[in-house]
Design a protein around this motif. Structure first.
Motif, PDB file in Angstrom:
ATOM      1  N   ALA A 161       0.794  -1.170  -0.237  1.00 28.17           N
ATOM      2  CA  ALA A 161       0.022   0.018   0.108  1.00 28.17           C
ATOM      3  C   ALA A 161       0.878   1.122  -0.026  1.00 28.17           C
ATOM      4  CB  ALA A 161      -0.917   0.134   1.260  1.00 28.17           C
ATOM      5  N   ALA A 162       2.210   1.375   0.725  1.00 32.23           N
ATOM      6  CA  ALA A 162       2.850   2.425   0.648  1.00 32.23           C
ATOM      7  C   ALA A 162       3.419   2.778  -0.542  1.00 32.23           C
ATOM      8  CB  ALA A 162       4.073   1.927   1.668  1.00 32.23           C
TER       9      ALA A 162
ATOM     10  N   ASP B 203       1.841   1.884  -3.475  1.00 31.62           N
ATOM     11  CA  ASP B 203       0.849   2.289  -4.407  1.00 31.62           C
ATOM     12  C   ASP B 203       0.714   3.971  -4.141  1.00 31.62           C
ATOM     13  OD1 ASP B 203       0.639  -0.285  -5.477  1.00 31.62           O
ATOM     14  OD2 ASP B 203      -1.027  -0.769  -3.992  1.00 31.62           O
ATOM     15  N   TYR B 204       0.690   4.253  -2.893  1.00 25.69           N
ATOM     16  CA  TYR B 204       0.499   5.708  -2.458  1.00 25.69           C
ATOM     17  C   TYR B 204       1.595   6.516  -2.891  1.00 25.69           C
ATOM     18  CZ  TYR B 204      -0.024   9.819   0.403  1.00 25.69           C
ATOM     19  OH  TYR B 204      -0.331  11.173   0.718  1.00 25.69           O
ATOM     20  N   ARG B 205       2.952   5.974  -3.026  1.00 24.08           N
ATOM     21  CA  ARG B 205       4.034   6.882  -3.233  1.00 24.08           C
ATOM     22  C   ARG B 205       3.799   7.111  -4.894  1.00 24.08           C
ATOM     23  NH1 ARG B 205       6.756  11.294  -2.434  1.00 24.08           N
ATOM     24  NH2 ARG B 205       9.152  11.053  -3.004  1.00 24.08           N
TER      25      ARG B 205
ATOM     26  N   ARG C  16       1.225   7.016  -6.883  1.00 25.15           N
ATOM     27  CA  ARG C  16       0.225   7.843  -7.202  1.00 25.15           C
ATOM     28  C   ARG C  16       0.603   9.206  -6.765  1.00 25.15           C
ATOM     29  NH1 ARG C  16      -2.863   4.167  -4.739  1.00 25.15           N
ATOM     30  NH2 ARG C  16      -2.996   5.353  -2.868  1.00 25.15           N
ATOM     31  N   GLN C  17       1.217   9.409  -5.709  1.00 24.74           N
ATOM     32  CA  GLN C  17       1.836  10.702  -5.001  1.00 24.74           C
ATOM     33  C   GLN C  17       2.651  11.550  -6.314  1.00 24.74           C
ATOM     34  OE1 GLN C  17       4.416  10.859  -1.741  1.00 24.74           O
ATOM     35  NE2 GLN C  17       3.207  12.214  -0.786  1.00 24.74           N
TER      36      GLN C  17
END
Length: 182
Positions: free
Chosen positions: A64-65, A67-69, A71-72
């Motif tokens: 999840a980390a 995926d978040y990065r 997208r960010q």
């Protein structure tokens, strides 16, 4: 003096653990909790984008980390949880209609070797596995998680004849339009 990127590279692909992170895995009872990324590498993605160069990741792990990065940073593509990086690379190359010579890969471990052997340019962090260090076209001064992507982006642009100031000019001139995320 060269003022804009005119080189052949159109895509830079990064491994994650050991390149964009220091390779440490922070695991709790429910699985991986977090990864530590370097803000310098966020600027690197924006810098590449400012020069018309796409960026992406091919990672052996999914989280999840990550995926978040991804997208960010607004990476153009991401392949997570990939155990056959060469197959993923071939699919990316086909989908984007690119040749090997137009692609850079940054890797640090033996799983990255097949892709590094194919691309036009390969980079490795200073603390990469010895087989990777021996194969890489360029070895960064930075170790994994310590600004490797930033060093790669700057080096790539300067290989084309841009001075550091000229490399950053498009990003600085239109910072808000590129929405750089550290």
């Amino acid at each position: 003096m060269v003022t804009s990127y005119a080189g052949a590279i159109r895509l830079v692909l990064f491994d994650v653990d050991g390149v964009l992170t220091d390779g440490a895995l922070h695991i709790g009872a429910d699985g991986e909790v977090f990864k530590s990324f370097n803000a310098k590498d966020g600027v690197a993605v924006a810098l590449l984008r400012a020069h018309g160069i796409r960026s992406g990741i091919i990672s052996g792990k999914a989280s999840a980390a990550l995926d978040y990065r991804t997208r960010q940073l607004k990476c153009d593509l991401a392949v997570n949880g990939c155990h056959d990086k060469l197959a993923a690379y071939a699919e990316i190359k086909r989908e984007l209609a690119l040749e090997d010579a137009q692609i850079v890969f940054v890797g640090d471990d033996v799983i990255d070797l097949p892709v590094m052997q194919r691309v036009g340019l390969s980079y490795a962090p200073a603390d990469a596995h010895s087989l990777v260090l021996g194969l890489a076209c360029h070895v960064t001064r930075a170790m994994g998680g310590q600004g490797v992507a930033r060093e790669v982006a700057e080096h790539l642009l300067m290989l084309d004849g841009l001075c550091l100031e000229a490399a950053y000019q498009p990003l600085l001139a239109e910072w808000s339009s590129h929405d750089a995320q550290q």
